[in-house]
Design an enzyme around this catalytic site. Structure first.
Site, PDB file in Angstrom:
ATOM      1  N   ALA A  37       0.682  -1.124  -0.087  1.00  0.00           N
ATOM      2  CA  ALA A  37      -0.041   0.060  -0.053  1.00  0.00           C
ATOM      3  C   ALA A  37       0.860   1.105  -0.083  1.00  0.00           C
ATOM      4  CB  ALA A  37      -0.809  -0.072   1.157  1.00  0.00           C
ATOM      5  N   SER A  65       5.704  -0.333   5.462  1.00  0.00           N
ATOM      6  CA  SER A  65       5.771  -1.537   6.041  1.00  0.00           C
ATOM      7  C   SER A  65       7.221  -1.958   6.367  1.00  0.00           C
ATOM      8  CB  SER A  65       5.114  -2.767   5.599  1.00  0.00           C
ATOM      9  OG  SER A  65       5.151  -2.852   4.481  1.00  0.00           O
ATOM     10  N   ASP A  86      10.271   8.101   5.800  1.00  0.00           N
ATOM     11  CA  ASP A  86       9.598   6.834   6.265  1.00  0.00           C
ATOM     12  C   ASP A  86      10.180   6.560   7.570  1.00  0.00           C
ATOM     13  OD1 ASP A  86       8.374   7.278   3.485  1.00  0.00           O
ATOM     14  OD2 ASP A  86       9.269   5.139   3.009  1.00  0.00           O
TER      15      ASP A  86
HETATM   16  C1  GLA Z   1       9.190   6.692  -0.780  1.00  0.00           C
HETATM   17  C2  GLA Z   1      10.508   6.893  -0.208  1.00  0.00           C
HETATM   18  C3  GLA Z   1      10.615   8.014   0.956  1.00  0.00           C
HETATM   19  C4  GLA Z   1      10.263   9.122   0.158  1.00  0.00           C
HETATM   20  C5  GLA Z   1       8.904   8.987  -0.762  1.00  0.00           C
HETATM   21  C6  GLA Z   1       8.590   9.947  -1.664  1.00  0.00           C
HETATM   22  O1  GLA Z   1       8.257   6.497   0.275  1.00  0.00           O
HETATM   23  O2  GLA Z   1      10.814   5.591   0.873  1.00  0.00           O
HETATM   24  O3  GLA Z   1      11.874   8.259   1.157  1.00  0.00           O
HETATM   25  O4  GLA Z   1      11.211   9.531  -0.940  1.00  0.00           O
HETATM   26  O5  GLA Z   1       8.856   7.502  -1.517  1.00  0.00           O
HETATM   27  O6  GLA Z   1       8.072  11.331  -0.840  1.00  0.00           O
END
Ligand code: GLA
Length: 398
Positions: A132, A136, A181
Site C-alpha cells: 500500500a 511496512s 519513512d
Molecule cells: C518513498 C521513499 C521516501 C520518499 C517517498 C516520496 O516512500 O521511501 O523516502 O522519498 O517515497 O516522498
C-alpha cells in the site's frame, strides 16, 4: 485494524510454538506512516510532513545464548524460520529476503560499533496492508532497531533509529529511499504530524487539529511494476538538475531554492524533463512549508488546496502518479466537505490521502468506490486513520 491484545497473544503463542517457550520475551510495536504533504522532497534536502499511523509492525523478541539470529513472520508462515548469525550478515534473496530489513539493521548497528555478543530470536507480525505504500519496511526496520536497543541496552536515540533504518534499506537491502519513512516511524507522536527538514533533520511535532474532519486513506490496491527503477530514475533526474544549477550557484540541494529563485535559474537545466522534476521538488518543498503554516492557523481549506496542488504536480511534473490514483483524487476533489486529496508516498500505485469533513465521509466512500469500480473495474479500500505514536514496548498478553 487489529486489536493490540489479540496481536500479543498471537505473537506469544507463535513464539512458543516456533521457539519452544516464550519465557523472557518482550513485545514491541513500530508504526507505518502516511505523508500528508512534501512528496519526493526528502532526497532533495526539502521538507516533509508525514504522520505515524496506528498500524505497523509488532515483534516479540528475546536474546539467545549463542550467536544465531532466528526470525519468523506470522504473515509469512509458509517461509518457516530463517536462520542466520550475527557474525555473518549478508543480504539474502528469494524466500528469506524479507529478513534483510531486520538483519540489515543489525549490520548497520554493528557498523556503528554496537556490539552483538549474542544473537536473538524474534517473531513479527504486521498489520499494514501489503504493497500500500504505507511504509511496512520502514516500520520493520524501526521495530528492529528499537527492540535491539531495548534487549541489548544500547544507547540509540530516536533519530538514530531512523538513520540506521535508512542505512539498512539503502546499503543492505539496496533501495535508495530518503529518510522520511523511517523518521516518521521512529519519531511519531499521537495526534501529531512531523514537520521535518531533511537537510538538517530538525523537526517539529505539529498537532493535527482537524476540527470535525478526518484523515482518510484510500488504497488503489495496485502497485505498478518498475516502482524501484522509476524511483531511482527520479533521484537521478533531480541530481542532474541540481548539478546543472551548481554550475552557477553554490546550493547544496534543490531544497535551498525558493520558487522565485528557481524560476530565474531554471533555464540552466537543459533537459525539459529534468527541469519539471526539479520544479516539483522546489515547489513541493514550498507547499509543505506553507501547508504547515496553514494548519497551525487552523486553515484546513488552505491546507487542502496545497494537497491538491501537490497531486497535480506529482501527476504532471514529477509523473509518479498513476491513472488509478488520479481517478480517486479527482473524484474526491468534486465532493463538498473534502478539503484536499492527493497520492501519497513513492507513487505508481499505493494510496491517496484525503482530509474529509466528518459529515462527508459516507459520500466520499460511496462516490469513490462507484467511480473507481466503473473506471477501473477494481475495488478500492478505505482506512480511517489517526496519527499514532512512535515505537514502544507493549505489555505481554493478558
Ligand atoms: C518513498 C521513499 C521516501 C520518499 C517517498 C516520496 O516512500 O521511501 O523516502 O522519498 O517515497 O516522498
Amino acid at each position: 485494524m487489529t486489536e493490540a491484545f489479540d496481536v500479543q497473544k498471537t505473537l506469544h503463542d507463535t513464539f512458543e510454538t516456533v521457539f519452544g517457550n516464550a519465557a523472557d520475551v518482550r513485545y514491541y510495536f513500530a508504526p507505518g506512516r502516511v505523508n500528508l504533504i512534501g512528496e519526493h522532497t526528502d532526497y532533495n534536502g526539502g521538507h516533509v510532513f508525514p504522520c505515524a499511523l496506528t498500524v505497523g509492525t509488532y515483534g516479540a523478541a528475546r536474546l539467545r545464548e549463542d550467536k544465531q539470529i532466528r526470525l519468523y513472520s506470522v504473515n509469512r508462515a509458509m517461509n518457516g524460520i530463517s536462520f542466520s548469525s550475527v557474525e555473518d550478515l549478508r543480504p539474502l534473496t528469494g524466500e528469506q529476503s524479507w529478513t534483510n530489513y531486520i538483519r540489515g539493521v543489525v549490520w548497520s548497528m554493528q557498523n556503528r560499533n554496537y556490539e552483538f555478543d549474542t544473537g536473538f530470536e524474534m517473531v513479527i507480525y504486521g498489520d499494514i496492508p501489503a504493497g500500500a505504500g504505507l511504509s511496512s519496511s520502514a516500520s520493520l526496520e524501526v521495530l528492529t532497531g528499537y527492540a535491539l536497543t531495548d534487549l541489548y541496552h544500547f544507547p540509540t536515540s530516536g533519530p538514530e533509529l531512523a538513520i540506521i533504518g535508512q542505512d539498512a534499506e539503502n546499503n543492505f537491502c539496496g533501495l535508495s529511499c530518503g529518510i522520511m519513512d523511517q523518521f516518521a516511524s521512529a519519531m511519531g507522536e499521537e495526534d501529531h504530524a512531523l514537520f521535518l527538514d531533511t537537510a538538517t533533520l530538525q523537526y517539529e511535532s505539529v498537532p493535527l487539529n482537524l476540527k470535525g474532519a478526518k484523515i482518510l486513506i484510500t488504497n488503489t490496491n495496485v502497485k505498478h511494476s518498475l516502482v524501484d527503477s522509476e524511483y531511482n530514475e527520479r533521484r537521478r533526474q533531480c541530481a542532474q538538475a541540481l548539478a546543472d544549477l551548481q554550475t552557477v550557484t553554490d546550493i547544496r540541494s534543490l531544497g535551498e531554492l525558493t520558487c522565485d529563485r528557481f524560476d530565474k535559474l531554471k533555464a540552466l537545466i537543459p533537459d525539459e524533463t529534468n527541469r519539471r522534476r526539479a520544479k516539483h521538488a522546489v515547489y513541493e518543498n514550498a507547499r509543505a512549508t506553507e501547508a504547515v503554516r496553514a494548519l497551525k492557523e487552523g486553515d484546513l481549506a488552505a491546507f487542502g488546496k496545497l494537497m491538491n496542488a501537490s497531486h497535480v504536480s506529482l501527476r504532471d511534473d514529477f509523473e509518479t502518479s498513476c491513472r488509478e490514483a488520479d481517478i480517486l483524487a479527482e473524484a474526491a476533489w468534486e465532493i463538498p466537505g473534502v478539503y484536499g486529496s492527493r497520492i501519497t508516498g513513492g507513487g505508481f500505485g499505493g494510496c491517496t490521502v484525503s482530509i474529509v469533513r466528518d459529515e462527508a465521509t459516507e459520500e466520499f466512500r460511496t462516490k469513490l468506490s462507484e467511480r473507481y469500480q466503473k473506471e477501473t473495474g477494481k475495488t478500492c479500500d478505505f482506512y480511517e486513520v489517526r496519527a499514532g505514536m512512535g515505537p514502544h514496548v507493549l505489555d505481554g498478553p493478558a
